[in-house]
Design a protein around this motif. Structure first.
Motif, mmCIF file in Angstrom:
data_model
loop_
_atom_site.group_PDB
_atom_site.id
_atom_site.type_symbol
_atom_site.label_atom_id
_atom_site.label_comp_id
_atom_site.label_asym_id
_atom_site.label_seq_id
_atom_site.Cartn_x
_atom_site.Cartn_y
_atom_site.Cartn_z
ATOM 1 N N ARG A 146 15.538 -6.214 57.448
ATOM 2 C CA ARG A 146 14.155 -5.925 57.832
ATOM 3 C C ARG A 146 13.276 -5.653 56.611
ATOM 4 N NH1 ARG A 146 16.616 -7.375 61.292
ATOM 5 N NH2 ARG A 146 15.695 -9.255 60.401
ATOM 6 N N GLU A 177 12.477 -9.065 55.309
ATOM 7 C CA GLU A 177 11.506 -9.723 56.185
ATOM 8 C C GLU A 177 10.106 -9.134 56.013
ATOM 9 O OE1 GLU A 177 10.592 -10.409 60.956
ATOM 10 O OE2 GLU A 177 12.288 -9.178 60.305
ATOM 11 N N CYS A 183 7.487 -0.726 59.202
ATOM 12 C CA CYS A 183 6.337 -0.891 60.093
ATOM 13 C C CYS A 183 5.027 -0.926 59.306
ATOM 14 C CB CYS A 183 6.301 0.234 61.128
ATOM 15 S SG CYS A 183 7.605 0.114 62.379
ATOM 16 N N LEU A 235 4.667 -4.315 57.765
ATOM 17 C CA LEU A 235 4.352 -5.316 58.778
ATOM 18 C C LEU A 235 2.895 -5.248 59.222
ATOM 19 C CD1 LEU A 235 7.601 -5.030 60.928
ATOM 20 C CD2 LEU A 235 6.943 -6.952 59.474
ATOM 21 N N SER A 269 4.121 -12.077 66.734
ATOM 22 C CA SER A 269 5.493 -11.908 66.257
ATOM 23 C C SER A 269 5.625 -10.656 65.396
ATOM 24 C CB SER A 269 5.913 -13.149 65.465
ATOM 25 O OG SER A 269 7.178 -12.953 64.864
ATOM 26 N N THR A 288 7.693 -7.176 66.189
ATOM 27 C CA THR A 288 8.655 -6.619 65.239
ATOM 28 C C THR A 288 8.380 -5.142 64.982
ATOM 29 O OG1 THR A 288 8.884 -8.780 64.182
ATOM 30 C CG2 THR A 288 9.629 -6.879 62.924
ATOM 31 N N SER A 339 9.699 -3.299 67.855
ATOM 32 C CA SER A 339 11.156 -3.334 67.769
ATOM 33 C C SER A 339 11.671 -2.275 66.805
ATOM 34 C CB SER A 339 11.607 -4.733 67.325
ATOM 35 O OG SER A 339 12.989 -4.753 67.053
ATOM 36 N N GLU A 340 11.029 -2.182 65.626
ATOM 37 C CA GLU A 340 11.478 -1.195 64.633
ATOM 38 C C GLU A 340 11.251 0.229 65.139
ATOM 39 O OE1 GLU A 340 13.178 -2.127 62.033
ATOM 40 O OE2 GLU A 340 12.904 -4.167 62.814
ATOM 41 N N LYS A 368 13.170 -8.237 69.205
ATOM 42 C CA LYS A 368 13.380 -8.989 67.975
ATOM 43 C C LYS A 368 13.666 -10.457 68.275
ATOM 44 C CE LYS A 368 13.123 -9.168 63.727
ATOM 45 N NZ LYS A 368 11.761 -9.043 63.219
ATOM 46 N N SER A 399 10.393 -11.993 68.981
ATOM 47 C CA SER A 399 9.637 -12.100 67.733
ATOM 48 C C SER A 399 10.085 -13.308 66.923
ATOM 49 C CB SER A 399 9.812 -10.807 66.918
ATOM 50 O OG SER A 399 9.244 -10.953 65.643
ATOM 51 N N PHE A 400 11.423 -13.502 66.805
ATOM 52 C CA PHE A 400 11.912 -14.635 66.035
ATOM 53 C C PHE A 400 11.567 -15.960 66.709
ATOM 54 C CE2 PHE A 400 14.795 -11.917 63.481
ATOM 55 C CZ PHE A 400 14.486 -12.463 62.237
#
Length: 461
Positions: free
Chosen positions: A13, A16, A79, A82, A107, A111, A114-115, A136, A139-140
């Motif tokens: 993460r 990413e 976060c 992102l 997306s 994420t 999700s985090e 996730k 998101s992917f």
């Protein structure tokens, strides 16, 4: 172990989030696929070694206590990266197709959620851990749709987006300057230079002229374009022809006044070189001004003659002489003031241009000369219709705005004179002309024209 799985998740993460953060800065650059692959391979190798070989990667999950402080704090840091990447992507959204931008943004936000879910579970089989994985996956999938589907399946939408936008900008700019060109009060004409065998300018062929030039010449564009100066001058080479030759040779602009026997008009001419092999000229009809000068000169000569005749009569009487001297002084003072007013009136000025690109809005575009005529700099005055209305003299405001409304609604000619407040606080006279264009339903799309300083003429009148 559960700790290893959580460590791998956090490391992935971080990679990413940082990748998404720096991606907007690299959108306009060409990257080497080979170098990029090696860089990420090296990062992956370092992360795997830190977790499995060196055992230096911080613990993320302990069976006794659950999530560690490092893991929770890392989720919030991720976060933050992102959300920052979503903001940077929004600033560069004009460079992406709308579908790609929204897929990427959703997306990234999924994420983030999700985090946040991964900061709440205490067991690897907890419901929040499952929710985070499902988010996730979605998101992917959206990332795949945005990058792979758009970049590989429909690449031309990305390749030609900037080209189409630039084409639209060029067409919009061409329409604006065509309106300004056709709305000028001064006549404008562009010539191609005709050279002799020695490479010296011997004539000038008309390429283009605005409507004011056609009215001045009293001919249509079909009768003018392609003709040369010597073809239009049956009396032979004009006396100002050599000035144009010098301008074409040296590139130095020149301004002068002439009397055209062909048009039977006095003209004020300014000649310059827009590019090599061409010369352009602006022409202003100053016949009225010249006739006024001649009338004033004749009036002055008549006045001086009458004064001399009257002076002879006044020599017989001192009292009568004093009266006549006083009358002459008053007359000369009035003449001087009249000459001062006339000097102001004959001082020519270049037009200020304006463009109201959306009559439904207040914003306008003014040329630098427009600001100069009002005495303001660009930083002191906002080019808006409301600002122009505020500068109007109270006695002219309703009439001027009525003319403008009538032009936009009923297409009546827009050519009027009014007073505007300049920076000094004084009201000066101006003449404004403009022309709007309408859509098929009669709604005005834009309007452009020019502003001419006529305060001197008004005072002279």
């Amino acid at each position: 172990s559960s700790n290893h799985a959580t460590q791998l998740w956090i490391a992935a993460r971080y990679v990413e989030a940082v990748t998404l953060f720096i991606a907007p800065f690299l959108m306009s650059r060409r990257l080497s696929a080979y170098s990029t692959f090696l860089a990420y391979a090296a990062i992956a190798a370092l992360v795997l070694s830190a977790i499995f070989s060196w055992d230096v990667f911080p613990d993320c999950f302990l069976e006794e206590t659950g999530l560690t402080r490092f893991k929770v704090v890392s989720e919030y840091i991720i976060c933050g990266f992102l959300l920052a990447s979503a903001g940077l992507l929004w600033r560069r959204s004009a460079s992406l197709p709308p579908e790609t931008y929204w897929l990427l943004t959703v997306s990234i936000l999924l994420t983030v959620f999700s985090e946040l879910s991964f900061t709440l579970y205490s067991d690897v089989f907890d419901i929040f851990n499952r929710i985070g994985h499902f988010l996730k996956i979605i998101s992917f999938y959206l990332m795949y749709r945005a990058i792979v589907a758009t970049g590989l399946v429909r690449p031309f939408a990305l390749l030609f987006r900037d080209l189409k936008q630039r084409e639209k900008d060029l067409m919009r700019g061409e329409r604006r300057y065509r309106q300004l060109f056709e709305g000028m009060i001064s006549a404008f004409v562009l010539h191609d230079v005709v050279y002799d065998n020695d490479g010296r300018p011997c004539d000038f062929r008309i390429v283009k002229g605005n409507p004011s030039f056609e009215r001045l010449m009293e001919r249509s564009s079909e009768q003018l374009v392609g003709r040369t100066i010597l073809e239009l001058a049956p009396e032979g080479k004009p006396e100002w022809f050599d000035v144009c030759v010098d301008v074409a040779l040296t590139g130095n602009p020149a301004g002068f006044e002439i009397y055209s026997r062909l048009l039977e008009k006095h003209l004020e001419v300014y000649v310059f070189v827009p590019e090599k092999g061409q010369i352009a000229a602006t022409l202003m009809d100053i016949t009225d001004r010249k006739e006024a000068e001649q009338a004033l000169q004749k009036a002055r000569q008549d006045l001086e003659r009458k004064v001399r005749e009257r002076t002879k009569d006044l020599l017989h009487s001192n009292e009568a002489l004093q009266d006549e001297i006083q009358e002459r002084e008053h007359t000369e003072e009035a003449l001087r003031k009249s000459e001062e007013r006339f000097d102001l009136a004959v001082a020519g000025s270049t037009d200020g241009l304006w463009d109201w690109h959306d009559p439904a809005k207040d914003a306008m575009w003014w040329s630098p000369r427009f600001f100069e005529l009002l005495g303001f700099s660009k930083r002191e005055l906002v080019p808006e219709v409301g600002v122009l209305e505020d500068l109007l003299h109270p006695e002219d405001r309703a009439r001027t705005m009525g003319f403008l409304d009538a032009h936009l609604k009923y297409r009546r000619p827009f050519d009027l004179e009014f007073r505007l407040r300049t920076k000094s606080g004084d009201y000066c006279w101006f003449r404004m002309r403009g022309q709007a264009i309408w859509d098929q339903h009669g709604n005005p799309l834009r309007m452009a024209g020019s502003l001419q300083y006529i305060d001197d003429r008004k005072r002279a009148e």
